[in-house]
Structures are given as structure tokens and as C-alpha cells.
Design an enzyme around this catalytic site. Structure first.
Site, short mmCIF file in Angstrom:
data_model
loop_
_atom_site.label_atom_id
_atom_site.label_comp_id
_atom_site.label_asym_id
_atom_site.label_seq_id
_atom_site.Cartn_x
_atom_site.Cartn_y
_atom_site.Cartn_z
N ASN A 195 -2.47 -6.05 -1.62
CA ASN A 195 -1.11 -6.38 -0.75
C ASN A 195 -1.14 -7.54 -1.99
OD1 ASN A 195 -1.25 -9.56 0.54
ND2 ASN A 195 -0.09 -7.37 1.59
N SER A 236 1.73 -3.88 1.31
CA SER A 236 0.68 -3.84 1.82
C SER A 236 -0.11 -2.22 1.58
CB SER A 236 0.14 -3.94 2.49
OG SER A 236 -1.16 -4.15 3.83
N ARG A 260 2.22 -10.57 -1.64
CA ARG A 260 2.91 -11.07 -0.21
C ARG A 260 4.05 -12.45 -0.25
NH1 ARG A 260 -2.32 -12.19 0.37
NH2 ARG A 260 -2.70 -13.13 0.87
N HIS A 262 -21.54 -10.75 9.89
CA HIS A 262 -22.20 -10.33 11.01
C HIS A 262 -22.70 -9.25 10.88
CE1 HIS A 262 -18.63 -8.02 11.39
NE2 HIS A 262 -19.79 -6.80 11.96
N HIS A 272 -7.84 -1.61 -1.48
CA HIS A 272 -6.54 -2.14 -0.38
C HIS A 272 -6.06 -2.93 -1.94
CE1 HIS A 272 -5.92 -6.34 0.80
NE2 HIS A 272 -5.11 -5.80 1.98
N HIS A 329 -7.40 5.86 1.93
CA HIS A 329 -8.55 6.50 2.13
C HIS A 329 -8.82 7.52 1.67
CE1 HIS A 329 -10.41 3.58 5.00
NE2 HIS A 329 -8.49 2.80 5.58
#
Length: 304
Positions: free
Chosen positions: A106, A90, A108, A176, A104, A94
Site C-alpha cells: 500500500n 493498494s 497512500r 489473539h 500486500h 493470493h
């Protein structure tokens, strides 16, 4: 069938490759490594890079853990078995430059053996993805990024890119705020062998995706790292980082899985930025680059 030990060993090698390349890209910062063990089974290698020429904070983490799943995770995964094994790499980076994007990645693997008396078959799958979160959306960079992902997908299955791009649009969405976390990328879960694709091919795709990270991200870093920026642009960077933080703490499945399975807190939360700001009721100026970026944080945009 490829063993879980082989999958973990190949993932560790990919972690090594990526760390060496990121150190070379930054020029001064080196990764700090911490070897850790998980209470309950397994452990990992946390590697953090900080305060570099271009990377303010980043992590490239490997883990291989096993044990018993909590009831909440069994319910979320819709499985009956208790024993599990999970391994992966992972990454979150920044940068200190508002014109260089957050990235980002990942990759897995997850498995559960068959239950008592083989009443429930074994469970095995791969998951992963790469997504980009620019502080300012540069359309040429977005097209390059998505083309790189399409190219690696097309090497294995011509349906992968479109399927996994839509999945990323829907997954990396801050409900949101009614905006995507960035410009998306690809995301997939529970990918396993079918009549059309072998188990070995699925594994090779996972590794190829991991190895797409460096040529893709270093190109984006080098395109933008020497550009001048203003203090206002830096403040916008901190504002965008707040949205990244909100997604990871509220919605991210990996964060939830790590916390629910007694994972290592520092490794789980390494994805959070070193500095972020929440400006009350921020409104971008009409016609500004900030307003343009907000207009492009939408699902369903076609970059290739």
C-alpha cells in the site's frame, strides 16, 4: 509543494505498471477493471485478477477520495478538521500455489486543509509499506525480500528500514493468536517533511517503494511456481489464509478507514482470499515444515 493532483496521477501510473507486469507474470489471466464513484466525493479504479496460472485472486486498486471525515475517524486520527483528501494504491495477491507467498502493498497520501481562519494548520502525510505472508517460510526468500526493502529504504534514509521494519512487526501482529501475520516487511504512517528530509524526497520514496513491488514479487513467484506440492500443503495454505482474514477484518486500519468513510465495499474487501479454512484446534506435527513456519511468525527476527 507537490499538488495532490500530481500525487494521484503518479499513483495511477504505478497502478498501470504493476498490472501490466502481473499479467505478464501470470501468463493467462487479465485484470478486470471497474471505475467507481464514491458518494461524498471522488472514486477509483478497482482491478481484479482471478483464476490465472498462478494468481488465484488479486487486486491492484487505485482511489482518490475526498469529503468529510466521520467523527470516529477524526478521533482516531486526532484531528480537528472535517475536510479530507486521500489517494493511494493498494495491492493484495493470493496465489493458487502454497509455496508462493501472499503479498500486500500500500502506498497512500492523506491531507486536510487548514481550518477556518487558519486556526489549525494543514495536515499532510504519506504512509504505506510492503509485507509478505508466506504459507511456508523459506528463509532464503525471506532474506531476499527484506534485503530488497532495505535497499530501497537506504536510497533515501539509512534509518528508514529498521524503523519501518519494527513498525511492521508491531502492526502486522495477530494479538489473539500471538503470532505475526507473516514475515513482516516495512510499514510507516504520517511520514512528512522534516529538517532532514524534504517533501519531494518523501514523495519519491513512496513511489520508489511502489516500484519495488514488481521486481521483488516476480522473483519470489518465479523461484517457487514450478515446485510440486501435495494436497496436505494446499490444506495448510487454506489454514494460513484464515489467519490473514482474521487480521484484515479485526485489526487492519485501512479496512476500518474504508468502511467508516463509506468506501466501496468490494474494493475494501478484495484483500480477502477466495478460499480459507478454520480447522478446530489445529496442531502442527513436531518437526514438520508447518511447525517450523509457526516458529518463525515472531516479532523481532532479523532477516538482513
Amino acid at each position: 509543494m507537490i499538488s495532490k493532483e500530481q500525487i494521484a496521477a503518479d499513483y495511477k501510473h504505478i497502478q498501470d505498471e504493476i498490472c501490466a507486469a502481473l499479467e505478464a507474470t501470470d501468463g493467462i489471466a487479465l485484470f478486470e477493471e471497474e471505475i467507481w464513484e464514491r458518494e461524498g466525493g471522488g472514486g477509483g479504479r478497482t482491478r481484479i485478477i482471478q483464476n490465472g496460472n498462478i494468481f488465484e485472486k488479486g487486486g491492484v486498486n487505485f482511489s482518490a477520495v475526498h469529503g468529510h471525515l466521520p467523527h470516529t475517524i477524526k478521533k482516531a486520527l486526532n484531528v480537528e478538521q472535517d475536510d479530507f483528501f486521500a489517494t493511494g494504491v493498494s495491492i493484495v495477491i493470493h496465489p493458487n500455489h502454497p509455496l508462493v507467498p501472499i503479498i500486500h502493498m500500500n502506498i497512500r497520501y492523506f491531507e486536510m486543509p487548514s481550518s477556518f481562519n487558519n486556526a489549525t494548520p494543514p495536515v499532510r502525510w504519506f504512509g504505506g509499506g510492503i509485507d509478505l505472508t508466506p504459507h511456508y517460510v523459506v528463509e532464503d526468500d525471506a532474506r531476499f525480500f527484506h534485503q530488497q526493502l532495505k535497499d530501497v529504504c537506504d536510497r533515501f534514509n539509512h534509518d528508514f528500514y529498521q524503523r519501518f521494519k519494527v513498525w511492521a512487526d508491531n502492526y502486522f501482529f495477530i494479538k489473539h493468536r500471538d503470532e505475526t501475520r507473516g514475515i513482516g516487511g516495512i510499514f510507516y504512517d504520517r511520514l512528512t517533511a522534516t529538517d532532514e528530509i524534504s517533501w519531494e524526497t518523501v514523495f519519491e520514496f513512496s513511489k520508489a517503494l511502489g516500484r519495488t513491488f514488481i521486481p521483488t514479487y516476480t522473483e519470489l513467484v518465479n523461484r517457487n511456481r514450478d515446485k510440486k506440492f501435495t494436497s496436505d500443503q494446499q490444506q495448510w495454505q487454506y489454514q494460513r489464509r484464515s489467519r490473514y482474514t482474521e487480521f484484515n477484518l479485526v485489526y487492519d486500519a485501512g479496512t476500518k478507514f474504508g468502511l467508516e468513510t463509506n468506501g466501496r465495499i468490494e474494493s475494501i474487501l478484495m484483500s480477502l482470499p477466495p478460499t480459507a479454512k478454520w480447522v478446530y484446534n489445529y496442531q502442527a506435527q513436531p518437526g514438520s515444515e508447518e511447525e517450523k513456519t509457526l516458529s518463525l511468525l515472531k516479532k523481532g527476527l532479523n532477516w538482513v
